[in-house]
Motif scaffolding. Structure first.
Motif, PDB file in Angstrom:
ATOM      1  N   UNK A 147       0.812  -1.220   0.000  1.00  0.00           N
ATOM      2  CA  UNK A 147       0.000   0.000   0.000  1.00  0.00           C
ATOM      3  C   UNK A 147       0.844   1.269   0.000  1.00  0.00           C
ATOM      4  N   UNK A 148       2.102   1.189  -0.450  1.00  0.00           N
ATOM      5  CA  UNK A 148       2.930   2.389  -0.457  1.00  0.00           C
ATOM      6  C   UNK A 148       4.202   2.177  -1.249  1.00  0.00           C
ATOM      7  N   UNK A 149       5.030   3.218  -1.293  1.00  0.00           N
ATOM      8  CA  UNK A 149       6.304   3.130  -2.002  1.00  0.00           C
ATOM      9  C   UNK A 149       7.375   2.569  -1.084  1.00  0.00           C
ATOM     10  N   UNK A 150       8.437   2.059  -1.672  1.00  0.00           N
ATOM     11  CA  UNK A 150       9.562   1.540  -0.910  1.00  0.00           C
ATOM     12  C   UNK A 150      10.480   2.684  -0.505  1.00  0.00           C
ATOM     13  N   UNK A 151      10.721   2.828   0.773  1.00  0.00           N
ATOM     14  CA  UNK A 151      11.614   3.872   1.269  1.00  0.00           C
ATOM     15  C   UNK A 151      12.930   3.241   1.722  1.00  0.00           C
ATOM     16  N   UNK A 152      13.994   4.046   1.690  1.00  0.00           N
ATOM     17  CA  UNK A 152      15.317   3.590   2.102  1.00  0.00           C
ATOM     18  C   UNK A 152      15.795   4.457   3.255  1.00  0.00           C
ATOM     19  N   UNK A 153      16.127   3.837   4.382  1.00  0.00           N
ATOM     20  CA  UNK A 153      16.557   4.556   5.567  1.00  0.00           C
ATOM     21  C   UNK A 153      18.049   4.364   5.772  1.00  0.00           C
ATOM     22  N   UNK A 154      18.786   5.482   5.908  1.00  0.00           N
ATOM     23  CA  UNK A 154      20.234   5.466   6.108  1.00  0.00           C
ATOM     24  C   UNK A 154      20.557   6.196   7.408  1.00  0.00           C
ATOM     25  N   UNK A 155      21.458   5.631   8.192  1.00  0.00           N
ATOM     26  CA  UNK A 155      21.854   6.256   9.449  1.00  0.00           C
ATOM     27  C   UNK A 155      23.375   6.278   9.545  1.00  0.00           C
ATOM     28  N   UNK A 156      23.882   7.329  10.212  1.00  0.00           N
ATOM     29  CA  UNK A 156      25.325   7.440  10.377  1.00  0.00           C
ATOM     30  C   UNK A 156      25.680   8.446  11.446  1.00  0.00           C
ATOM     31  N   UNK A 157      27.001   8.628  11.671  1.00  0.00           N
ATOM     32  CA  UNK A 157      27.498   9.537  12.704  1.00  0.00           C
ATOM     33  C   UNK A 157      28.587  10.426  12.150  1.00  0.00           C
ATOM     34  N   UNK A 158      28.728  11.596  12.782  1.00  0.00           N
ATOM     35  CA  UNK A 158      29.803  12.517  12.423  1.00  0.00           C
ATOM     36  C   UNK A 158      31.097  12.074  13.100  1.00  0.00           C
ATOM     37  N   UNK A 159      32.170  12.106  12.337  1.00  0.00           N
ATOM     38  CA  UNK A 159      33.483  11.775  12.865  1.00  0.00           C
ATOM     39  C   UNK A 159      34.239  13.069  13.184  1.00  0.00           C
ATOM     40  N   UNK A 160      35.138  13.021  14.157  1.00  0.00           N
ATOM     41  CA  UNK A 160      35.877  14.198  14.569  1.00  0.00           C
ATOM     42  C   UNK A 160      36.835  14.633  13.467  1.00  0.00           C
ATOM     43  N   UNK A 161      36.920  15.933  13.236  1.00  0.00           N
ATOM     44  CA  UNK A 161      37.866  16.527  12.285  1.00  0.00           C
ATOM     45  C   UNK A 161      38.613  17.652  12.980  1.00  0.00           C
ATOM     46  N   UNK A 162      39.777  18.000  12.436  1.00  0.00           N
ATOM     47  CA  UNK A 162      40.544  19.102  13.013  1.00  0.00           C
ATOM     48  C   UNK A 162      39.837  20.419  12.741  1.00  0.00           C
TER      49      UNK A 162
END
Length: 236
Positions: free
Chosen positions: A221-236
């Motif tokens: 009864x709907x469209x296929x959705x794609x879920x992506x998860x992630x985190x920020x990494x430390x940078x200088x």
């Protein structure tokens, strides 16, 4: 966070600003744009910290709370379908060229027991006969001959399942690749109660790594959705 004002600022009585709807996103690997998402169901960030309480003195009072380990997580859920989303999450390269794909349950109309397929099969063809049984036949080009199975009339139909070759984009997901890491840009509209849309807010994460987990759900009864998860990494 970058605030952009679009157009003139008009003085008004107690106007309110709101971030409206979901945000678009762009994902860069190095300086190359790898993917964009503009049909999103969700684009959100969460900032969290850990803490260590220090209790001391009479009654073991809380005298200090040490904060550490700040983390920024971002969740992206796209309503549209792109193979780039899965390539980002799996860290796989997209290849484009001839590859074997499947035709499932193609309806084939027979003329005197001979059927013509829409594509040239690779290997044998599995055919579901009108009585429900499944047989395997060897094609000649795009033709299949079913006269040996008692199908000699016209206007009879069967279902054929087979492999064939065509140009397609494909990715291979294995146990050795790791999720992509790059620069993530989120862009959300900023609206004002007096002026309507007055600009946008951009959130730029210089080093964003996906966690490699993703779901692809097929619903009737709907469209296929794609879920992506992630985190920020430390940078200088």
């Amino acid at each position: 966070f970058n605030n952009f004002n679009g157009g003139k600022h008009i003085m008004s009585n107690n106007p309110k600003n709101f971030l409206v709807s979901t945000a678009d996103f762009a994902f860069y690997v190095g300086d190359v744009l790898a993917c964009t998402g503009t049909t999103n169901l969700n684009a959100s960030i969460e900032v969290s910290m850990e803490e260590q309480d220090v209790n001391a003195g009479k009654g073991n009072k809380l005298v200090y709370s040490f904060k550490y380990g700040r983390k920024l997580s971002a969740t992206l859920e796209a309503a549209d379908w792109k193979v780039e989303y899965l390539a980002m999450a799996s860290g796989s390269k997209i290849t484009e060229g001839m590859t074997d794909v499947y035709k499932l349950g193609e309806c084939v109309l027979l003329t005197k027991g001979i059927g013509i397929l829409s594509s040239i099969p690779v290997g044998d063809v599995a055919v579901e006969l009108p009585n429900g049984s499944i047989i395997t036949v060897k094609p000649e080009g795009t033709s299949i001959d079913l006269t040996a199975y008692g199908l000699t009339g016209d206007n009879e139909s069967v279902k054929a399942t087979y492999r064939y070759s065509r140009v397609a984009k494909s990715i291979t997901i294995d146990a050795e690749t790791t999720p992509m890491c790059g620069r993530l840009v989120l862009d959300a509209d900023r609206h004002n109660t007096k002026l309507g849309k007055v600009g946008s807010v951009q959130i730029i994460i210089p080093s964003y790594q996906l966690n490699g987990n993703f779901n692809v759900e097929f619903t009737p009864d709907g469209v296929t959705s794609t879920s992506l998860e992630g985190k920020a990494l430390a940078v200088e």
